[in-house]
Structure formats: C-alpha cells, structure tokens
Design a protein around this motif. Sequence first.
Motif, PDB file in Angstrom:
ATOM      1  N   PHE A  99       0.821  -1.207   0.000  1.00  0.00           N
ATOM      2  CA  PHE A  99       0.000   0.000   0.000  1.00  0.00           C
ATOM      3  C   PHE A  99       0.859   1.263   0.000  1.00  0.00           C
ATOM      4  CE2 PHE A  99      -2.588  -3.454   1.570  1.00  0.00           C
ATOM      5  CZ  PHE A  99      -3.708  -3.323   0.766  1.00  0.00           C
ATOM      6  N   VAL A 100       2.042   1.158   0.576  1.00  0.00           N
ATOM      7  CA  VAL A 100       2.985   2.272   0.481  1.00  0.00           C
ATOM      8  C   VAL A 100       3.422   2.446  -0.974  1.00  0.00           C
ATOM      9  CG1 VAL A 100       5.204   3.178   1.254  1.00  0.00           C
ATOM     10  CG2 VAL A 100       3.776   1.873   2.850  1.00  0.00           C
ATOM     11  N   GLU A 279      -1.643  -2.456  10.062  1.00  0.00           N
ATOM     12  CA  GLU A 279      -2.483  -1.254  10.105  1.00  0.00           C
ATOM     13  C   GLU A 279      -1.837  -0.164  10.952  1.00  0.00           C
ATOM     14  OE1 GLU A 279      -6.384  -2.555  11.299  1.00  0.00           O
ATOM     15  OE2 GLU A 279      -6.893  -3.214   9.258  1.00  0.00           O
ATOM     16  N   ALA A 280      -1.172  -0.562  12.040  1.00  0.00           N
ATOM     17  CA  ALA A 280      -0.489   0.428  12.872  1.00  0.00           C
ATOM     18  C   ALA A 280       0.607   1.130  12.078  1.00  0.00           C
ATOM     19  CB  ALA A 280       0.094  -0.247  14.113  1.00  0.00           C
ATOM     20  N   ILE A 281       1.357   0.359  11.303  1.00  0.00           N
ATOM     21  CA  ILE A 281       2.431   0.945  10.492  1.00  0.00           C
ATOM     22  C   ILE A 281       1.856   1.883   9.435  1.00  0.00           C
ATOM     23  CG2 ILE A 281       4.202   0.377   8.776  1.00  0.00           C
ATOM     24  CD1 ILE A 281       4.671  -2.204  10.478  1.00  0.00           C
ATOM     25  N   LEU A 282       0.792   1.466   8.788  1.00  0.00           N
ATOM     26  CA  LEU A 282       0.183   2.305   7.753  1.00  0.00           C
ATOM     27  C   LEU A 282      -0.400   3.593   8.334  1.00  0.00           C
ATOM     28  CD1 LEU A 282      -1.531  -0.462   5.597  1.00  0.00           C
ATOM     29  CD2 LEU A 282       0.425   0.967   4.931  1.00  0.00           C
ATOM     30  N   GLN A 283      -0.659   3.598   9.630  1.00  0.00           N
ATOM     31  CA  GLN A 283      -1.133   4.806  10.301  1.00  0.00           C
ATOM     32  C   GLN A 283       0.013   5.656  10.848  1.00  0.00           C
ATOM     33  OE1 GLN A 283      -4.871   4.182  12.820  1.00  0.00           O
ATOM     34  NE2 GLN A 283      -4.343   2.064  12.299  1.00  0.00           N
ATOM     35  N   GLY A 284       1.243   5.243  10.545  1.00  0.00           N
ATOM     36  CA  GLY A 284       2.390   6.029  10.974  1.00  0.00           C
ATOM     37  C   GLY A 284       2.876   5.695  12.362  1.00  0.00           C
ATOM     38  N   GLY A 325      -0.375  10.065   5.902  1.00  0.00           N
ATOM     39  CA  GLY A 325      -1.623   9.302   5.869  1.00  0.00           C
ATOM     40  C   GLY A 325      -2.037   8.791   4.504  1.00  0.00           C
ATOM     41  N   ALA A 326      -1.229   9.043   3.471  1.00  0.00           N
ATOM     42  CA  ALA A 326      -1.620   8.639   2.114  1.00  0.00           C
ATOM     43  C   ALA A 326      -1.713   7.119   1.990  1.00  0.00           C
ATOM     44  CB  ALA A 326      -0.629   9.204   1.098  1.00  0.00           C
ATOM     45  N   ALA A 327      -0.761   6.407   2.577  1.00  0.00           N
ATOM     46  CA  ALA A 327      -0.769   4.946   2.487  1.00  0.00           C
ATOM     47  C   ALA A 327      -1.959   4.355   3.253  1.00  0.00           C
ATOM     48  CB  ALA A 327       0.541   4.375   3.020  1.00  0.00           C
ATOM     49  N   TRP A 328      -2.251   4.917   4.410  1.00  0.00           N
ATOM     50  CA  TRP A 328      -3.389   4.446   5.210  1.00  0.00           C
ATOM     51  C   TRP A 328      -4.708   4.704   4.489  1.00  0.00           C
ATOM     52  CZ3 TRP A 328      -5.167   1.367   8.734  1.00  0.00           C
ATOM     53  CH2 TRP A 328      -6.374   1.635   9.376  1.00  0.00           C
ATOM     54  N   ASP A 329      -4.861   5.879   3.909  1.00  0.00           N
ATOM     55  CA  ASP A 329      -6.093   6.208   3.186  1.00  0.00           C
ATOM     56  C   ASP A 329      -6.308   5.258   2.016  1.00  0.00           C
ATOM     57  OD1 ASP A 329      -6.546   8.295   4.914  1.00  0.00           O
ATOM     58  OD2 ASP A 329      -5.805   9.846   3.549  1.00  0.00           O
ATOM     59  N   LEU A 330      -5.231   4.914   1.320  1.00  0.00           N
ATOM     60  CA  LEU A 330      -5.354   4.007   0.181  1.00  0.00           C
ATOM     61  C   LEU A 330      -5.740   2.599   0.657  1.00  0.00           C
ATOM     62  CD1 LEU A 330      -3.225   3.976  -2.965  1.00  0.00           C
ATOM     63  CD2 LEU A 330      -3.568   1.820  -1.768  1.00  0.00           C
TER      64      LEU A 330
END
Length: 348
Positions: A99-100, A279-284, A325-330
């Motif tokens: 997702f990144v 999910e934690a990583i994708l949220q930064g 947050g771009a990766a999390w949003d995607l």
Amino acid sequence: MMINLLKEVGRGKRGARDLSYEESLQAATAILELKATPAQIGAFFVAERIKMESVEEIEAFVNVCRKHAYRAPIQQGLDCAGPYDGRRKSFYATFATSFVLAAAGLPVTLHGSASLPPKWGITLHDLLKESGIDADLLSRDRIVQAAKETGVLYVPVEEWCPPLKSLRSIRVELGMRTVLNTAEKLIDYSYSPYLIFGVYHNTVFERMAKLANNLNYKKALIVQGTEGSEDLFIERPTRTYFVENGQSQLNVIDPDAYGLETAVPDKDWTPAEQVLESEAILQGRGHLAFANQVLLNAAVRLQLAEKVDSIEEGIYICKDLLDNGAAWDLYRKWQTVMRSQSAQPCSS
C-alpha cells in the motif's frame, strides 16, 4: 506417455535425468489437466523433489499454469511473489509495503491461497480474512475494480488458475514442497514487468535468475528473505540477486547502511496480530523494527521498478507517505471496495 517420463526422472538420484523443455511441457500438461493418475502425479512430484527441478522443467510448469489461468494487463507494475505456505515466525512486511508502493504510484500485484505444505504458515489469504475479506468469494470484476481504484491487485490463485485447486488434495497428502511451489508464484496474472521473488536457499539464486530471464521480466530481484519470502531482513543484511537483460549479480542489502537496522522482537504471530501491526504501520505508528522493515522493502522495490534513483530517495518518499496518511487512506479505500462484495460467489 506419463509412465515413460516417470522412468526418466525416477531412476534415483544418480540415474535420473532432467527432462527437455518439450518433455516437461508434456508432463506439466498431463498433470495440470489431470490426464495423469493421482499415483503418477504424486510419483512425479516426489521424483522431481529428489532430483531437483531444472530451469526448463519449472519453466514448462509456469507456462502451462499461465495457459490455464486468467491473465490480463490489469495493471503493469510489480509482482510480489512470496511462498504460499505462509509464515510462522516473521512479520508479513510485503502486505503493508504494497500500500505504500501503490501510494507512491507503483501498482502492485499480490497473490496467494489458503496455506499449503510444507510450512502450513499464516498466509496473505489469512490476513485478508482477518480484515473481513474472503477473496475466494469475490467476483473477478470486484477484485479488478479494487485494483483500478487503488493500484493493489490481490489474486486468489485457486480461483484464477483452477488446476491448482484441483491438485491441492494431492499436495496436501504428499506434505512436501513440489515444483508447483515455485511455478505458482510465477504465473504473473497482470503481465508485470517487474518481479520480486522470495527463495529460502541461496543455492537456487542462479537457477531462479535464469528462469526470470527466460520469462522475460524487465527486471527482477531474487531475495533470500525472511522464511524464504521476498521480504528483506531489517535486523541483518539480506542476500539478493538482481536480474536484468540476461545478466544477474549478487547484491547484499544492509539496513545499517541506511540507518534502519533494528532488533526484531520475538513474537507469536497470529493473523490478527499481523493485521494489527500492518495497520499500525500504515497509520504512521507501530513497532520501530517492523515500520523500518516496511520502509526498506518499499524503497528497494521502488528502485527496482525505476520509480526512484536510489534506496535513500525511496526511504524518504515512503516515510512521507506513512507520515501524511496517504498509504493508510489508500489501504482503507482498498479494504472498502474489497469488502463490499465479499459475500458474493466468485464469477469466472
């Protein structure tokens, strides 16, 4: 016909010979189209395991799998080819990494199935189910739509390549690695020009490099990663083979060179824990070791796919995509599209 081929590969470690490409095509066709008997199929898999499969034999199985699979240029980016027998003790970095990469503009194709021997570990299928997505029940149109909207394609291989589903029971009964464990990872459902491919032993680097060249990938990275996966280690250097234009070379990637080397904690992974950490990583946020592992893997893959000029540049870009947050949003968008039809039967 199959009996004659079995005689050649089943003469024991000293007497067995590699099949020619044409002979291998005959064997692969007989097996994948179930023209051979279950006993013959099992005997062939065991004989090949003892002899060790040649490049030509694996290539034949890949091409027959491709013939029977649904393949379309849905998105031409990076194919991530990890083992379908899953993980037992390592973080599934490739999931969050995808997702990144998609947020960075690199389409990614993931693929997998329910767990298989010999490892019987946690699979991408398990992670999706934990996220409320049963990929085996999704229509092909829905999966393709999610890919078009987000850049992440997940292929349930036993639905998109039916012979693999037909052979599952034999593989389960054998309980060992077969030629299919390699071939199924190279079906290339979306005609990706770039490949990252995980191996367990460095002794197969040259064979896999030759195979990647034969299959006409523009560039490939063969990785001796965590549990034989395509994921680079973060606690130590990783041996890789870079493949391009018929040439291959060893390239050791050291996380310490980029200030990312981090000790990895012992963890009893479950599908739920894998998803929570991803999910934690994708949220930064998330554990530093696994966040750094995602950054390193994403940066290396961006460089492989010619999206950045250096790993350092890739790390900078990927960290920003996590921080803003771009990766999390995607990821959330992909999850929403995939979930919206997860109770529908799969269409052909």
